[in-house]
Write a protein that holds these residues in place. Structure first.
Motif, mmCIF file in Angstrom:
data_model
loop_
_atom_site.group_PDB
_atom_site.id
_atom_site.type_symbol
_atom_site.label_atom_id
_atom_site.label_comp_id
_atom_site.label_asym_id
_atom_site.label_seq_id
_atom_site.Cartn_x
_atom_site.Cartn_y
_atom_site.Cartn_z
ATOM 1 N N UNK A 201 -15.633 -35.596 -25.576
ATOM 2 C CA UNK A 201 -16.036 -34.248 -25.199
ATOM 3 C C UNK A 201 -16.029 -34.148 -23.680
ATOM 4 N N UNK A 202 -15.861 -32.935 -23.162
ATOM 5 C CA UNK A 202 -15.922 -32.789 -21.708
ATOM 6 C C UNK A 202 -17.322 -33.118 -21.191
ATOM 7 N N UNK A 203 -17.400 -33.658 -19.977
ATOM 8 C CA UNK A 203 -18.708 -33.907 -19.394
ATOM 9 C C UNK A 203 -19.269 -32.573 -18.907
ATOM 10 N N UNK A 204 -20.511 -32.337 -19.172
ATOM 11 C CA UNK A 204 -21.210 -31.108 -18.776
ATOM 12 C C UNK A 204 -20.467 -29.831 -19.189
ATOM 13 N N UNK A 205 -20.155 -29.673 -20.471
ATOM 14 C CA UNK A 205 -19.469 -28.436 -20.872
ATOM 15 C C UNK A 205 -20.375 -27.234 -20.681
ATOM 16 N N UNK A 206 -19.777 -26.102 -20.353
ATOM 17 C CA UNK A 206 -20.524 -24.860 -20.137
ATOM 18 C C UNK A 206 -20.418 -24.003 -21.389
ATOM 19 N N UNK A 207 -21.507 -23.366 -21.734
ATOM 20 C CA UNK A 207 -21.511 -22.488 -22.908
ATOM 21 C C UNK A 207 -20.518 -21.350 -22.701
ATOM 22 N N UNK A 208 -19.762 -21.033 -23.752
ATOM 23 C CA UNK A 208 -18.808 -19.926 -23.685
ATOM 24 C C UNK A 208 -17.492 -20.276 -23.007
ATOM 25 N N UNK A 209 -17.309 -21.520 -22.621
ATOM 26 C CA UNK A 209 -16.070 -21.949 -21.972
ATOM 27 C C UNK A 209 -15.259 -22.796 -22.944
ATOM 28 N N UNK A 210 -13.948 -22.799 -22.777
ATOM 29 C CA UNK A 210 -13.060 -23.593 -23.615
ATOM 30 C C UNK A 210 -12.461 -24.718 -22.776
#
Length: 191
Positions: free
Chosen positions: A21-30
């Motif tokens: 998974x991406x590190x520090x994913x942001x809500x609403x972002x792909x």
């Protein structure tokens, strides 16, 4: 002891999932992973979420493959994604009053025309970046009712759509391969 084992297994499964998974994913972002120049999977990259859904590739001369200037301009949007080393899935639709087999064959034929155009206009496209689905008339935008002008409906349903996908699946049954002369590579079309 049993609780400890479950906790360890739960932690390990979370750790394995978290690695992909991406590190520090942001809500609403792909996010998407790409192939880099060495054909290795790169780090996660933030991407416009609209690109993850099918978008129509507006082409006026789909059936002939003799793309006009507007068609070429619209095809550049796919070439730009491929330039960024993103994986692209293209769906080729074809609708006529013919049989389902005929529509699938025509769908494959138009897909090959588009792929040949893409490969002829870009030296660095890796065939591993592209997945083509020839779907014939199985996903129509509109059904032809008795009161409709069916030729207009068929023209509307004959189209290309594209989207960015995370990774291409491994080849399996249901794919047809064709050899792309310019790049000397085999390209798969899902049937």
């Amino acid at each position: 002891m049993r609780k400890y084992f479950i906790l360890v297994v739960s932690f390990l499964s979370f750790a394995v999932q978290a690695q992909d998974m991406p590190s520090n994913p942001k809500a609403g972002k792909c996010y998407v992973r790409c192939l880099n120049e060495d054909n290795k999977i790169s780090d996660w990259e933030e991407l416009n979420c609209d690109l993850m859904s099918f978008q129509e590739l507006k082409l006026e001369n789909i059936k002939s493959g003799a793309f006009n200037e507007n068609d070429k301009k619209n095809i550049k949007s796919v070439l730009k994604l491929l330039d960024r080393n993103l994986n692209v899935e293209i769906r080729s639709h074809f609708d006529s009053n013919g049989t389902e087999d005929y529509n699938i064959e025509q769908s494959k034929k138009t897909a090959k025309l588009l792929l040949n155009y893409l490969f002829s206009n870009k030296e660095t496209i890796d065939s591993k970046q592209i997945r083509v689905l020839a779907v014939g008339n199985t996903v129509p935008l509109q059904e032809c009712a008795e009161t409709d002008n069916c030729s207009l409906v068929y023209n509307k349903n004959t189209r290309f759509e594209f989207r960015v996908i995370n990774r291409l699946p491994d080849p399996k049954e249901g794919f047809e391969w064709f050899f792309e002369e310019k790049t000397k590579t085999w390209v798969q079309i899902e049937i």
